[in-house]
Scaffold this active site. Structure first.
Site, PDB file in Angstrom:
ATOM      1  CB  ILE A 155     -31.463  30.342  15.870  1.00 41.89           C
ATOM      2  CG1 ILE A 155     -31.944  31.335  14.687  1.00 41.89           C
ATOM      3  CG2 ILE A 155     -30.304  30.874  16.862  1.00 41.89           C
ATOM      4  CD1 ILE A 155     -32.727  32.629  15.248  1.00 41.89           C
ATOM      5  CG  ASP A 174     -37.211  21.926  20.062  1.00 41.09           C
ATOM      6  OD1 ASP A 174     -38.494  21.409  19.752  1.00 41.09           O
ATOM      7  OD2 ASP A 174     -36.535  22.811  19.568  1.00 41.09           O
ATOM      8  CB  THR A 232     -30.205  35.584  20.868  1.00 36.09           C
ATOM      9  OG1 THR A 232     -30.134  34.327  20.977  1.00 36.09           O
ATOM     10  CG2 THR A 232     -28.946  36.193  21.257  1.00 36.09           C
ATOM     11  NE  ARG A 234     -39.611  38.253  18.794  1.00 37.89           N
ATOM     12  CZ  ARG A 234     -38.688  38.237  17.809  1.00 37.89           C
ATOM     13  NH1 ARG A 234     -37.158  38.035  18.210  1.00 37.89           N
ATOM     14  NH2 ARG A 234     -39.038  38.188  16.497  1.00 37.89           N
ATOM     15  CG  ASP A 258     -29.836  40.904  20.482  1.00 39.67           C
ATOM     16  OD1 ASP A 258     -28.983  41.757  20.499  1.00 39.67           O
ATOM     17  OD2 ASP A 258     -30.353  40.563  19.447  1.00 39.67           O
ATOM     18  CD  GLU A 263     -36.968  44.054  21.910  1.00 41.46           C
ATOM     19  OE1 GLU A 263     -36.228  43.080  22.354  1.00 41.46           O
ATOM     20  OE2 GLU A 263     -37.121  43.969  20.575  1.00 41.46           O
ATOM     21  CG  HIS A 295     -34.237  42.545  18.592  1.00 43.68           C
ATOM     22  ND1 HIS A 295     -35.441  42.218  19.065  1.00 43.68           N
ATOM     23  CD2 HIS A 295     -33.819  41.712  17.662  1.00 43.68           C
ATOM     24  CE1 HIS A 295     -36.071  41.561  18.654  1.00 43.68           C
ATOM     25  NE2 HIS A 295     -35.150  40.970  17.601  1.00 43.68           N
TER      26      HIS A 295
END
Ligand code: NAD
Length: 330
Positions: A155, A174, A232, A234, A258, A263, A295
């Protein structure tokens, strides 16, 4: 195989039934989420099919195992909601859908950025009420701004490409830098440097013990004044209390979520007629510069079809004793 689908909505049923024509599994849909109390519903099934907020902790896995369940089919990419050690101890195999549409999630992250920046959510409401004033709607050109991408897997890589496409400079962090992205102009830097330099920061790494509350008061303190923060990934990647304080202090200029730390039990269903008991999300909803979606980043027809197809294919592999292409191991 006989598969019990938990947390099933109408759209799950539609795409799973359509795709199952090619697989012939026996599917039973349950609206309830999977947890210890609902695990007995799966007694007599070969496998359970679950989504992001089903809770597969050790007691739930033990209850599933005693009912004869041997397979967990995650119809999502993340697996932070599964106690992998407990599943291994119960000799239960797990498969996931590693990539159903990285484009869906990356494009949603871009949608959050564009909406927050150009305030189209506010403009939409104003214009419908006959208010054509532009006061308070000024945004900034994305062109030439610096975006920081945390996690450049499937993503994050698509997202970085989208941002390069609108003329942003892309920084990334990363554990495993992507040489192809570097070739395309993405600059890998240390995480703190990314925090210091980026105008927009977007989170695309998984939730692990190492990334829990990655964005905490310390990280927020390093960021540029007025930074735009997009999550977007977690919910628990962000310490929500710390970000509320940073919003109140005007340090965070915009926040697009998101996903949300708490949640579970809130997202994916209609609570509009109830009193909202979660004070933290209630506070977030008061800020004009916060945009929350429930989400839905993955939620395209292309992705739903791909999710159903790969999940049912995973179940077929398990049933036939073949190697699991998308196995999750402890
Ligand atoms: P992926 O496995 O392809 O990529 C994750 C990347 O994060 C990898 O490159 C990995 O090296 C990197 N990473 C791991 N630990 C890190 C750390 N501590 N710091 C920085 N980077 C780290 O996964 P993906 O398909 O790109 O998905 C990313 C995440 O997006 C998933 O884990 C999931 O939580 C989330 N997701 C959300 C939705 C949604 O609808 N909102 C949908 C799908 C996935």
């Amino acid at each position: 195989m006989k598969l019990a689908l938990f947390s099933a909505h109408g759209y799950d049923r539609r795409f799973f039934e359509e795709e199952n024509v090619r697989f012939g599994h026996e599917l039973v849909f349950f609206e309830a989420g999977l947890e210890t109390r609902t695990a007995p519903l799966a007694a007599g099934f070969d496998g359970v099919c679950v989504f992001v907020n089903d809770r597969l902790d050790a007691p739930t896995i033990a209850a599933l195992a005693s009912g004869g369940v041997r397979f967990i089919a995650l119809r999502c990419a993340g697996f932070n909601n599964v106690d992998l050690k407990a599943a291994a101890a119960a000799q239960m195999r797990i498969a996931r859908v590693p990539a159903y549409s990285p484009h869906a999630v990356a494009e949603h992250a871009l949608a959050l950025i564009l909406t927050l920046n150009r305030k189209t959510h506010r403009a939409y409401n104003r214009v419908r009420e006959g208010n054509f004033s532009l006061d308070g709607l000024a945004g900034f050109d994305l062109y030439g701004r610096t975006v920081g991408v945390v996690g450049t897997g499937l993503i994050g890589a698509v997202f970085a490409g989208l941002m390069l496409g609108v003329g942003c400079k892309a920084l990334a962090y990363d554990l495993k830098p992507d040489a192809e992205l570097e070739r395309r102009g993405v600059e890998y830097v240390a995480l703190d440097e990314l925090y210091r330099r980026a105008d927009i920061i977007s989170l695309h790494c998984p939730l692990t013990p190492a990334t829990q509350h990655l964005i905490d008061a310390r990280a927020l303190g390093l960021m540029r004044d007025g930074v735009m923060l997009i999550n977007t990934g977690r919910g628990a990647l962000i310490d929500t209390r710390a970000v509320v304080e940073a919003l109140k202090a005007g340090r965070v200029g915009a926040l697009g979520l998101d996903v949300y730390e708490q949640e579970e039990g809130l997202f994916f269903s209609d609570h509009s007629g109830e009193v909202l008991l979660d004070d933290l999300i209630a506070r977030l909803l008061t800020f004009p510069n916060v945009l929350i979606t429930g989400h839905q980043a993955f939620f395209t027809e292309d992705a739903l079809r791909a999710i159903a197809n790969v999940t049912l294919s995973n179940a077929r592999e398990f049933e036939s004793g073949a190697l699991l292409s998308h196995e999750v191991r402890a």
